[in-house]
Design an enzyme around this catalytic site. Structure first.
Site, PDB file in Angstrom:
ATOM      1  N   ASP A 139       2.146   1.377   0.453  1.00 38.24           N
ATOM      2  CA  ASP A 139       3.383   1.360  -0.339  1.00 38.24           C
ATOM      3  C   ASP A 139       3.063   2.002  -1.681  1.00 38.24           C
ATOM      4  O   ASP A 139       2.171   1.538  -2.398  1.00 38.24           O
ATOM      5  CB  ASP A 139       3.848  -0.091  -0.516  1.00 38.24           C
ATOM      6  CG  ASP A 139       5.276  -0.183  -1.034  1.00 38.24           C
ATOM      7  OD1 ASP A 139       5.756   0.776  -1.679  1.00 38.24           O
ATOM      8  OD2 ASP A 139       5.902  -1.237  -0.822  1.00 38.24           O
ATOM      9  N   ASP A 141      10.050   4.883  -4.776  1.00 37.85           N
ATOM     10  CA  ASP A 141       9.258   3.885  -4.062  1.00 37.85           C
ATOM     11  C   ASP A 141       9.367   4.187  -2.567  1.00 37.85           C
ATOM     12  O   ASP A 141      10.474   4.317  -2.041  1.00 37.85           O
ATOM     13  CB  ASP A 141       9.880   2.519  -4.407  1.00 37.85           C
ATOM     14  CG  ASP A 141       9.041   1.333  -3.990  1.00 37.85           C
ATOM     15  OD1 ASP A 141       8.049   1.512  -3.267  1.00 37.85           O
ATOM     16  OD2 ASP A 141       9.410   0.206  -4.389  1.00 37.85           O
ATOM     17  N   HIS A 174      15.422  -3.305  -3.267  1.00 43.77           N
ATOM     18  CA  HIS A 174      15.831  -3.600  -4.636  1.00 43.77           C
ATOM     19  C   HIS A 174      16.464  -2.407  -5.316  1.00 43.77           C
ATOM     20  O   HIS A 174      16.093  -1.263  -5.061  1.00 43.77           O
ATOM     21  CB  HIS A 174      14.613  -4.067  -5.451  1.00 43.77           C
ATOM     22  CG  HIS A 174      13.394  -3.208  -5.244  1.00 43.77           C
ATOM     23  ND1 HIS A 174      13.067  -2.175  -6.079  1.00 43.77           N
ATOM     24  CD2 HIS A 174      12.442  -3.214  -4.275  1.00 43.77           C
ATOM     25  CE1 HIS A 174      11.955  -1.589  -5.645  1.00 43.77           C
ATOM     26  NE2 HIS A 174      11.553  -2.196  -4.540  1.00 43.77           N
ATOM     27  N   HIS A 230      12.687  -3.120 -10.395  1.00 42.99           N
ATOM     28  CA  HIS A 230      13.468  -4.183  -9.742  1.00 42.99           C
ATOM     29  C   HIS A 230      14.634  -4.527 -10.655  1.00 42.99           C
ATOM     30  O   HIS A 230      14.527  -5.366 -11.535  1.00 42.99           O
ATOM     31  CB  HIS A 230      12.599  -5.414  -9.475  1.00 42.99           C
ATOM     32  CG  HIS A 230      11.618  -5.195  -8.372  1.00 42.99           C
ATOM     33  ND1 HIS A 230      11.793  -5.695  -7.103  1.00 42.99           N
ATOM     34  CD2 HIS A 230      10.472  -4.487  -8.329  1.00 42.99           C
ATOM     35  CE1 HIS A 230      10.786  -5.311  -6.331  1.00 42.99           C
ATOM     36  NE2 HIS A 230       9.962  -4.594  -7.060  1.00 42.99           N
ATOM     37  N   GLU A 276      13.603  -1.484   2.126  1.00 40.51           N
ATOM     38  CA  GLU A 276      12.298  -1.692   2.757  1.00 40.51           C
ATOM     39  C   GLU A 276      12.284  -2.816   3.776  1.00 40.51           C
ATOM     40  O   GLU A 276      11.910  -3.928   3.464  1.00 40.51           O
ATOM     41  CB  GLU A 276      11.197  -1.883   1.707  1.00 40.51           C
ATOM     42  CG  GLU A 276      11.481  -2.872   0.598  1.00 40.51           C
ATOM     43  CD  GLU A 276      10.318  -2.957  -0.405  1.00 40.51           C
ATOM     44  OE1 GLU A 276       9.168  -2.725  -0.031  1.00 40.51           O
ATOM     45  OE2 GLU A 276      10.586  -3.275  -1.573  1.00 40.51           O
ATOM     46  N   GLU A 307       9.833   2.277   4.187  1.00 35.98           N
ATOM     47  CA  GLU A 307      10.614   2.256   2.946  1.00 35.98           C
ATOM     48  C   GLU A 307      10.977   3.652   2.454  1.00 35.98           C
ATOM     49  O   GLU A 307      10.157   4.567   2.487  1.00 35.98           O
ATOM     50  CB  GLU A 307       9.816   1.547   1.842  1.00 35.98           C
ATOM     51  CG  GLU A 307      10.547   1.479   0.502  1.00 35.98           C
ATOM     52  CD  GLU A 307       9.760   0.749  -0.576  1.00 35.98           C
ATOM     53  OE1 GLU A 307       8.530   0.677  -0.465  1.00 35.98           O
ATOM     54  OE2 GLU A 307      10.378   0.256  -1.528  1.00 35.98           O
TER      55      GLU A 307
HETATM   56 CO    CO Z   1       7.647   0.011  -2.030  1.00 40.34          CO
END
Ligand code: CO
Length: 298
Positions: free
Chosen positions: A85, A96, A156, A164, A189, A283
């Site tokens: 990740d 992300d 998120h 976040h 994710e 993700e």
């Molecule tokens: Co991530």
């Protein structure tokens, strides 16, 4: 969000996607976790970006928040289910993205379950759709493979300088009333597991971030906090990054403990599936539009 910010998010997404693809060739039996994490983080810096958080390498029943320790000698084994990740920050924009590699070649369906759940979520995301409905679609796909989604992990909302940003996209069907808005950016994710579908905190903590400033007694703590604010701002950082700068294991761990106790920093404990089930993850970061979404990390 103005046009320049949006352009920055698109650039960040492209870079995150490229580094994700380039990193895949390193995920092999015998590779050192520390080498993988440091290589990816170095690539980010060379591109003029920063890690949005330490590269997470979470194996088997570990779902998230594991990053190698300073001088870690851990290597990938032939039975390992490996989740990578990674996130980058560039000009305040964040991106992300994550993937899973099944080194055992026995858990391909579990990997596919998370990937297909992500695909389905992307297909249903558009302005006006409730986040709980997206979660329901994720849950349905994962269950159709005979696995469980992890209920207490979620995607998120992302804003500039804020990884976040409050609103979550659950991995299960919920009554969450938030409806997606045009221009929202979300990390989506899904996590699939052979276990019960929950994660719990382990005692091990490798990742921290600045939380709220207060008085610190130790000189070493003050130096560490100044260093962290200067280099990472509000972004999460790894203990190994601090150790690189401040060498002494004893002093660094005592300082981090003091900073945690004073809520100056917060820790992100390593997350393990409660029944020790295997966990897969996929993700992407997406931009919500009126008729769908644009995958920024494609
Ligand atoms: Co991530």
């Amino acid at each position: 969000m103005d046009d320049i910010e949006l352009e920055n998010f698109k650039e960040a997404g492209k870079l995150a996607a490229r580094l994700r693809e380039e990193s895949k060739s390193m995920i092999m039996v015998g590779e050192s976790l520390l080498d993988i994490a440091e290589t990816i983080e170095k690539m980010m810096l060379e591109e003029g970006a920063r890690p949005a958080f330490p590269v997470n390498i979470s194996i088997n029943d570990i779902a998230a928040h594991h990053t190698p320790e300073f001088e870690s000698t851990m290597t990938l084994g032939e039975e390992d289910l490996v989740k990578i990740d990674l996130g980058i920050e560039m000009n305040g924009a964040l991106s992300d993205t994550a993937y899973t590699v099944d080194l055992s070649e026995k858990n391909e369906k579990l990997v596919e379950a998370a990937e297909k759940a992500l695909e389905k979520a992307i297909a249903v995301i558009k302005a006006g759709v409730a986040v709980g409905e997206v979660g329901g679609n994720i849950e349905d796909v994962i269950k159709s493979y005979g696995y469980k989604p992890i209920a207490n992990l979620s995607g998120h909302m992302i804003k500039s300088n804020e990884l976040h940003a409050g609103v979550e996209i659950p991995n299960i069907r919920t009554n969450d009333p938030y409806t997606l808005q045009e221009g929202d950016i979300f990390a989506v994710e899904p996590f699939a597991t052979t276990g019960n579908g929950y994660v719990e905190d382990l005692e091990q903590v490798e990742i921290f971030s600045i939380y709220s400033p207060s008085k610190v007694r130790m000189r070493q703590s003050r130096k560490i906090i100044e260093f962290a604010i200067k280099n990472y701002g509000m972004l999460p950082f790894a203990e190994r990054w601090i150790r690189k700068e401040f060498k002494s294991k004893l002093l660094v761990s005592a300082a981090l403990k003091e900073l945690l106790q004073n809520h100056f920093i917060r820790g992100y404990p390593v997350l393990r599936e409660v029944s020790r089930g295997l966990v897969s993850q996929a993700e992407h970061t997406v931009l919500v539009t009126n008729d769908g979404c644009e995958v920024l990390t494609k």
